[in-house]
Design an enzyme around this catalytic site. Structure first.
Site, PDB file in Angstrom:
ATOM      1  N   ASP A 118     -21.706   3.267 -17.565  1.00  0.00           N
ATOM      2  CA  ASP A 118     -22.581   3.354 -16.389  1.00  0.00           C
ATOM      3  C   ASP A 118     -23.620   2.251 -16.303  1.00  0.00           C
ATOM      4  OD1 ASP A 118     -21.537   6.139 -16.116  1.00  0.00           O
ATOM      5  OD2 ASP A 118     -22.698   6.386 -17.965  1.00  0.00           O
ATOM      6  N   HIS A 156       9.983  -7.792   0.606  1.00  0.00           N
ATOM      7  CA  HIS A 156       8.712  -8.231   0.029  1.00  0.00           C
ATOM      8  C   HIS A 156       9.010  -9.367  -0.935  1.00  0.00           C
ATOM      9  CE1 HIS A 156       4.479  -7.719  -0.570  1.00  0.00           C
ATOM     10  NE2 HIS A 156       4.554  -7.296  -1.805  1.00  0.00           N
ATOM     11  N   CYS A 203     -21.297  -0.728 -20.746  1.00  0.00           N
ATOM     12  CA  CYS A 203     -21.084   0.703 -20.986  1.00  0.00           C
ATOM     13  C   CYS A 203     -20.429   1.330 -19.752  1.00  0.00           C
ATOM     14  CB  CYS A 203     -22.408   1.389 -21.284  1.00  0.00           C
ATOM     15  SG  CYS A 203     -23.318   0.615 -22.636  1.00  0.00           S
ATOM     16  N   TYR A 260     -23.928  -0.672 -27.433  1.00  0.00           N
ATOM     17  CA  TYR A 260     -23.057  -0.124 -28.479  1.00  0.00           C
ATOM     18  C   TYR A 260     -22.511  -1.222 -29.384  1.00  0.00           C
ATOM     19  CZ  TYR A 260     -22.795   4.246 -25.754  1.00  0.00           C
ATOM     20  OH  TYR A 260     -23.075   5.396 -25.089  1.00  0.00           O
ATOM     21  N   LYS A 303      -3.905  -0.049   1.892  1.00  0.00           N
ATOM     22  CA  LYS A 303      -3.636   0.830   0.743  1.00  0.00           C
ATOM     23  C   LYS A 303      -4.786   0.729  -0.272  1.00  0.00           C
ATOM     24  CE  LYS A 303      -0.888  -2.894  -1.338  1.00  0.00           C
ATOM     25  NZ  LYS A 303       0.471  -3.445  -1.435  1.00  0.00           N
ATOM     26  N   ARG A 340      11.982  -4.495  -7.217  1.00  0.00           N
ATOM     27  CA  ARG A 340      11.007  -3.414  -7.312  1.00  0.00           C
ATOM     28  C   ARG A 340      11.509  -2.256  -6.465  1.00  0.00           C
ATOM     29  NH1 ARG A 340       4.799  -4.703  -5.757  1.00  0.00           N
ATOM     30  NH2 ARG A 340       5.614  -4.191  -3.700  1.00  0.00           N
ATOM     31  N   ARG A 342       2.292  -8.565   7.377  1.00  0.00           N
ATOM     32  CA  ARG A 342       1.668  -7.472   6.617  1.00  0.00           C
ATOM     33  C   ARG A 342       0.602  -8.000   5.662  1.00  0.00           C
ATOM     34  NH1 ARG A 342       7.169  -6.705   5.016  1.00  0.00           N
ATOM     35  NH2 ARG A 342       6.448  -7.179   2.915  1.00  0.00           N
TER      36      ARG A 342
HETATM   37  C1  LIG Z   1       0.488  -4.694  -0.803  1.00  0.00           C
HETATM   38  C2  LIG Z   1       1.568  -5.128   0.114  1.00  0.00           C
HETATM   39  C3  LIG Z   1       1.322  -6.133   1.067  1.00  0.00           C
HETATM   40  C4  LIG Z   1       0.042  -6.933   1.128  1.00  0.00           C
HETATM   41  O1  LIG Z   1       0.036  -7.920   0.116  1.00  0.00           O
HETATM   42  P1  LIG Z   1      -1.163  -9.005   0.025  1.00  0.00           P
HETATM   43  O2  LIG Z   1      -0.755  -9.915  -1.060  1.00  0.00           O
HETATM   44  O3  LIG Z   1      -2.392  -8.217  -0.328  1.00  0.00           O
HETATM   45  O4  LIG Z   1      -1.268  -9.637   1.346  1.00  0.00           O
HETATM   46  C5  LIG Z   1       2.328  -6.402   1.986  1.00  0.00           C
HETATM   47  N1  LIG Z   1       3.518  -5.749   1.935  1.00  0.00           N
HETATM   48  C6  LIG Z   1       3.788  -4.802   1.019  1.00  0.00           C
HETATM   49  C7  LIG Z   1       5.112  -4.132   1.015  1.00  0.00           C
HETATM   50  C8  LIG Z   1       2.828  -4.467   0.070  1.00  0.00           C
HETATM   51  O5  LIG Z   1       3.106  -3.541  -0.850  1.00  0.00           O
END
Ligand SMILES: *Cc1c(COP(=O)(O)O)cnc(C)c1O
Length: 400
Positions: free
Chosen positions: A320, A175, A318, A271, A48, A146, A227
């Site tokens: 850039d 999660h 800044c 700046y 992601k 969440r 994951r």
């Molecule tokens: C982002 C995410 C992960 C990965 O988490 P890390 O801490 O980067 O390993 C795994 N599962 C879900 C649902 C996530 O949103």
């Protein structure tokens, strides 16, 4: 051009603010994670947010070649981007899909997380026109508060989905809230709550709970699939996560000197003139700023590497550009490479260091590297691919 000192390979002569992504490091990290969990569980590589800033498509191709089976994104468009690049493996939309995106999800054969009857019905309607049922995953909220179904609602909801013949419940997941902390008590509690829910349902092929921290510290929770995200990119989720795996940072953020200039005592920089020379000072202008992802709060606090030494960022960063003090570094020249994140010679600035100065975590620094920063992909130290804002191009081999 001075090229007579080790800078980890000068490979890019496009816009002098770029990210080098070492695909060998990503491959190494995937294999390290695999070593941790053994051959059986599948690996869903989380790509992601443009693969945490590293570039979704090149990273996806690399992790799949290195032994991941599936990809995870947050929203449907991120999945479509991967499909449009010709990637055919299951792509999980881990986040909320509104019902009006159901058609897109089905059309691109994405694997959605189904959290409502409304979405399930919308998906089922479009999936019914396809040849095979659409695999979907259900998410249980076991304490992160969440996204996901409350544990007591999962059984009813799973029955509702099971009755829709064009959907197939392929997975159940949760999660963790504190997996990256040394104290794993809450994680164990969430895990137990998850198993309790899973045991009340008919068998589901993919039960998965493990982010990077869990995969590394609690590999016994790998279940059917892990994951990992951040670990693939070579950063540790937190200082409290064990260092049993040797992860290699995949990304280096670099720039070059665009101007060298001497200040007399009393002259100010950038700046607001928040930095004022107390003595004769040699300064260098660097063409990277907060629009590229260098946090402005590093003004007068951060540093970059130049000729293997630290050069403090002086004055305000800044949009850039920013300015560094090079008074103590001999022989600096125009166009010299500068490392904002990464190694140069013996010196290193990690994403964690930048993050901690900025009061955040490496995740935010990495995914904050913006679209206008070219990504230069390396294999065996050689450039294999470049993506820039305007086109894909191969870089000129050298300046002179
Ligand atoms: C982002 C995410 C992960 C990965 O988490 P890390 O801490 O980067 O390993 C795994 N599962 C879900 C649902 C996530 O949103």
């Amino acid at each position: 051009m001075s090229q007579d000192f080790p800078v980890g390979g000068e490979v890019w002569f496009g816009r002098p603010a770029w990210a080098e992504v070492d695909l060998d490091a990503i491959q190494h990290n995937v294999r390290e994670l695999r070593r941790c969990i053994g051959p059986r569980p599948e690996m869903l590589a989380v790509v992601k947010a443009n693969a945490y800033g590293h570039g979704a498509v090149p990273v996806a191709e690399t992790v799949l070649a290195a032994g991941a089976q599936r990809l995870g994104v947050f929203c449907a468009d991120e999945g479509v981007q991967l499909r449009q690049a010709g990637i055919g493996v299951p792509i999980h939309v881990l986040g909320y899909t509104p019902p009006w995106e159901a058609e897109k999800v089905v059309r691109h054969r994405l694997t959605p997380t189904v959290n409502s009857r409304q979405l399930a019905l919308a998906l089922a309607r479009f999936a019914a026109k396809e040849g095979a049922p659409l695999p979907v995953h259900l998410k249980v909220d076991t304490g992160l508060s969440r996204f996901g179904l409350p544990p007591q609602e999962v059984e009813d909801f799973a029955r509702f989905v099971a009755a829709l013949s064009s959907l197939e419940t392929e997975g159940l997941f949760t999660h963790f809230a504190t997996a990256d902390e040394a104290d794993k008590a809450f994680t164990r509690k969430q895990f137990a709550a998850f198993l309790t829910v899973a045991q009340r349902l008919p068998p589901i092929p993919f039960r998965h709970v493990a982010n990077s921290a869990t995969t590394m510290d609690l590999p016994e929770m790998a279940l059917d699939m892990v994951r990992p995200g951040i670990a693939i990119y070579g950063a540790y989720p937190s200082p409290e996560v064990g260092r049993s795996l040797s992860l290699k940072p995949a990304l280096a953020l670099k720039s070059r000197i665009a101007r060298l200039h001497r200040l007399a005592p009393g002259e100010g920089v950038s700046y607001g003139l928040t930095w004022v020379a107390q003595q004769p000072t040699h300064i260098a202008l660097i063409t990277i700023g907060y629009a590229d992802g260098l946090p402005r709060c590093l003004s007068n606090r951060g540093a970059v590497l130049l000729r293997g030494q630290r050069a403090p960022i002086i004055g305000r960063i800044c949009m850039d550009q920013c300015v560094v003090d090079v008074t103590h570094i001999p022989d600096v020249s125009l166009n010299d490479p500068v490392v904002v994140i990464g190694r140069q010679g013996e010196a290193e600035i990690t994403a964690d260091e930048v993050a901690s100065l900025a009061g955040t975590i490496s995740y935010e620094i990495l995914c904050g590297i913006s679209a206008r920063v070219p990504r230069v992909y390396l294999r065996g130290g050689r450039v294999v691919r470049v993506t820039t804002l305007v086109e894909e191009e191969t870089p000129a081999p050298s300046l002179s």
